[in-house]
Motif scaffolding. Sequence first.
Motif, PDB file in Angstrom:
ATOM      1  N   VAL A  40       1.049  -1.463  -0.266  1.00 55.75           N
ATOM      2  CA  VAL A  40       0.426   0.137  -0.194  1.00 55.75           C
ATOM      3  C   VAL A  40       0.576   1.186   0.211  1.00 55.75           C
ATOM      4  CG1 VAL A  40      -1.578   1.548   1.386  1.00 55.75           C
ATOM      5  CG2 VAL A  40      -2.311  -1.264   1.003  1.00 55.75           C
ATOM      6  N   ALA A  41       1.938   1.231   0.839  1.00 53.98           N
ATOM      7  CA  ALA A  41       2.808   2.262   0.936  1.00 53.98           C
ATOM      8  C   ALA A  41       3.263   2.528  -0.528  1.00 53.98           C
ATOM      9  CB  ALA A  41       3.577   2.310   2.105  1.00 53.98           C
ATOM     10  N   THR A  97       6.988  10.260  -0.468  1.00 50.83           N
ATOM     11  CA  THR A  97       7.203   9.283  -0.081  1.00 50.83           C
ATOM     12  C   THR A  97       5.763   9.018   0.574  1.00 50.83           C
ATOM     13  OG1 THR A  97       8.755   8.669   1.876  1.00 50.83           O
ATOM     14  CG2 THR A  97       7.845  10.919   2.185  1.00 50.83           C
ATOM     15  N   SER A  98       5.167   7.855   1.540  1.00 48.82           N
ATOM     16  CA  SER A  98       4.175   7.383   1.912  1.00 48.82           C
ATOM     17  C   SER A  98       4.210   6.363   2.868  1.00 48.82           C
ATOM     18  CB  SER A  98       2.980   7.332   0.767  1.00 48.82           C
ATOM     19  OG  SER A  98       1.996   7.030   1.618  1.00 48.82           O
ATOM     20  N   ARG A  99       3.677   6.340   3.663  1.00 47.90           N
ATOM     21  CA  ARG A  99       3.776   6.009   5.137  1.00 47.90           C
ATOM     22  C   ARG A  99       2.486   5.232   4.715  1.00 47.90           C
ATOM     23  NH1 ARG A  99       7.174   6.400   8.236  1.00 47.90           N
ATOM     24  NH2 ARG A  99       6.318   5.231   9.953  1.00 47.90           N
ATOM     25  N   ALA A 100       2.454   3.394   4.961  1.00 47.63           N
ATOM     26  CA  ALA A 100       1.369   2.477   5.949  1.00 47.63           C
ATOM     27  C   ALA A 100       1.267   1.909   7.192  1.00 47.63           C
ATOM     28  CB  ALA A 100       0.813   2.096   4.877  1.00 47.63           C
ATOM     29  N   GLY A 101       1.555   2.713   8.157  1.00 41.40           N
ATOM     30  CA  GLY A 101       1.071   1.683   9.091  1.00 41.40           C
ATOM     31  C   GLY A 101       3.118   2.213   9.979  1.00 41.40           C
ATOM     32  N   PHE A 103       6.048   1.036   7.917  1.00 38.36           N
ATOM     33  CA  PHE A 103       6.975   1.063   6.486  1.00 38.36           C
ATOM     34  C   PHE A 103       6.140   2.548   6.243  1.00 38.36           C
ATOM     35  CE2 PHE A 103       5.193  -3.077   8.029  1.00 38.36           C
ATOM     36  CZ  PHE A 103       5.829  -3.489   8.069  1.00 38.36           C
ATOM     37  N   SER A 104       7.038   2.870   5.180  1.00 34.39           N
ATOM     38  CA  SER A 104       7.091   3.778   4.313  1.00 34.39           C
ATOM     39  C   SER A 104       8.234   3.511   3.279  1.00 34.39           C
ATOM     40  CB  SER A 104       7.490   5.308   5.074  1.00 34.39           C
ATOM     41  OG  SER A 104       9.432   5.036   4.931  1.00 34.39           O
ATOM     42  N   ALA A 105       7.908   3.906   1.932  1.00 34.49           N
ATOM     43  CA  ALA A 105       8.279   4.254   0.690  1.00 34.49           C
ATOM     44  C   ALA A 105       8.509   5.508   0.189  1.00 34.49           C
ATOM     45  CB  ALA A 105       7.401   3.068  -0.275  1.00 34.49           C
ATOM     46  N   THR A 106      10.203   5.444  -0.554  1.00 32.91           N
ATOM     47  CA  THR A 106      10.120   6.958  -1.328  1.00 32.91           C
ATOM     48  C   THR A 106       9.775   5.644  -2.899  1.00 32.91           C
ATOM     49  OG1 THR A 106      11.206   7.700   0.149  1.00 32.91           O
ATOM     50  CG2 THR A 106      11.902   8.642  -1.685  1.00 32.91           C
TER      51      THR A 106
END
Length: 118
Positions: A40-41, A97-101, A103-106
């Motif tokens: 999701v992130a 960048t985005s966070r889900a719980g 976890f984050s992704a860039t």
Amino acid sequence: MRPVRDAARDRGAATVWVVVVMAVLGVICGAVLAMAQVVVARHRAGGAADLAALAAADRWEEGSTGACAGAARVAQEQGARIVRCVVRGEISEVTATSRAGPFSATISSRAGPPTHDP
């Protein structure tokens, strides 16, 4: 004569196995849910980076500041934030960048007019 089986010796063995199986299933479900949050992130960051890069490329005439401000608004609407925004001519490069719980992704994305090779 047949040996008599001691019934008291086996009492509770099934309960132990059920507890072990339930613990293993709990760990597997937890791992699957964590992987889903990572996905999701990543998708949220990727979509936000793509849309923000398109928004910045569309507003390149406003200069880097105006184009990046538009990109930041688009990314925020997607549940992400801009980490880097560079506009050179009609080409924009955006990192979101985005966070889900926990976890984050860039993710980085680039947008601009198509190039034609003669």
